[in-house]
Design a protein around this motif. Structure first.
Motif, mmCIF file in Angstrom:
data_model
loop_
_atom_site.group_PDB
_atom_site.id
_atom_site.type_symbol
_atom_site.label_atom_id
_atom_site.label_comp_id
_atom_site.label_asym_id
_atom_site.label_seq_id
_atom_site.Cartn_x
_atom_site.Cartn_y
_atom_site.Cartn_z
ATOM 1 N N LEU A 94 43.612 69.952 106.282
ATOM 2 C CA LEU A 94 43.707 70.636 104.989
ATOM 3 C C LEU A 94 42.339 70.775 104.344
ATOM 4 O O LEU A 94 42.014 71.814 103.763
ATOM 5 C CB LEU A 94 44.651 69.873 104.060
ATOM 6 N N GLU A 98 40.496 74.451 103.509
ATOM 7 C CA GLU A 98 40.618 74.744 102.075
ATOM 8 C C GLU A 98 40.117 76.167 101.813
ATOM 9 O O GLU A 98 39.071 76.569 102.337
ATOM 10 C CB GLU A 98 39.796 73.735 101.282
ATOM 11 N N ARG A 166 50.358 73.989 101.855
ATOM 12 C CA ARG A 166 49.349 72.937 101.746
ATOM 13 C C ARG A 166 49.928 71.712 101.031
ATOM 14 O O ARG A 166 49.744 70.573 101.469
ATOM 15 C CB ARG A 166 48.096 73.460 101.031
#
Length: 301
Positions: A94, A98, A166
């Motif tokens: 993650l 981003e 996410r």
């Protein structure tokens, strides 16, 4: 040594380009089962994404799923072995994907226009105990993210839509079988693959189709699943034949006693194979299985 187990990749190998099982391939699989051969699914698909055309064939009992992250006894829906991703690796993925970081690394820094920036947009899929989840915008329009039109019904029929993937991944970081990154731009996919390989620990990264990066625990891989299943069944690797088409099949084909690549396979998969059979649309799997069955009495191919 006689082949006693056959591991079949599904998409673009056993299934045709429309995602269906031909009568020729079905007949060959049923003949192998009748001959006492263990026919095993070896797929990047999760358990709940396996097609009934395959799982309804009497005698197909075992499945290596999610690129080896989980191995199942289909007759009982029992998980025989499973590797969950580490929470730290999910967090690292993650972090490295981003949006602002992606924009800096692959967008503005490269002088991309807004139109070009849309080409590097990525999406996420996540898999938990055989169930598939994907970003709502990707499920609504898979082609926007690089999927082929013929894959639309499969994606929309097997993925539970999630608005914020996410956050979903972060909330379920201790439960994940694997994560897929859907990356439309092929150049960015390879750069991202390199970046993740160098900066994310405890992961196995592979790709079955052009727009996917498939990430699971470091001990996954179809060959890992096949090794486990052979030990479970009391068989030797020389007794395994495997069929595949993608980069995620290379290790399996190398590991097997004999590896077959279909004619439409990637160059890397073809290089890993012992033999090339006809394409998935020309019943290459049936061709290979029938050769195995013809030679079964001689003990070698």
């Amino acid at each position: 040594m006689k082949i006693k187990c056959i591991a079949l990749d599904l998409d673009r190998t056993t299934l045709d380009s429309q995602g269906h099982l031909s009568e020729e391939n079905r007949t060959a699989i049923e003949s192998a089962v009748a001959d006492g051969v263990h026919v095993v699914v070896a797929s990047g698909r999760s358990l709940d994404s396996l097609p009934a055309e395959i799982t309804d064939i009497k005698g197909i009992r075992y499945a290596i799923t999610s690129n080896g992250a989980a191995v199942y006894d289909l007759s009982e829906r029992k998980c025989l072995r499973q590797f969950k991703m580490t929470p730290e690796s999910a967090e690292d993925i993650l972090r490295h994907t981003e949006p602002e970081r992606m924009k800096d690394a692959y967008g503005e820094a490269a002088g991309m226009s807004e139109v070009e920036m849309s080409e590097i947009e990525i999406s996420y899929e996540a898999f938990i105990d055989g169930k598939a989840f994907a970003e709502s915008r990707y499920v609504a329009d898979p082609v926007r993210f690089g999927a082929m039109p013929q894959a639309i019904s499969y994606i929309q029929g097997t993925r539970a839509p999630v608005e914020d993937m996410r956050t979903f991944i972060c909330e379920h970081k201790s439960e994940l079988d694997c994560i897929d990154l859907v990356v439309k731009n092929e150049d960015m996919k390879h750069k991202l693959w390199k970046n993740l390989r160098e900066n994310v620990r405890d992961v196995y990264i592979t790709s079955s189709v052009r727009q996917l990066l498939e990430i699971s625990h470091r001990d996954a891989g179809k060959e890992s699943g096949a090794k486990f299943l052979l030990e479970y069944l009391g068989l030797a690797r020389e007794e395994l034949a495997a069929f595949g088409d993608g980069d995620n099949d290379r290790g399996l084909l190398k590991y097997a006693g004999i590896g077959f690549a279909v004619a439409n396979a990637s160059p890397e998969c073809r290089d890993a194979a012992d033999e090339i059979v006809a394409s998935n649309d020309d019943n290459g799997v049936a061709q290979g299985i029938n050769k195995i069955l013809r030679k079964s009495g001689s003990g070698s191919l």
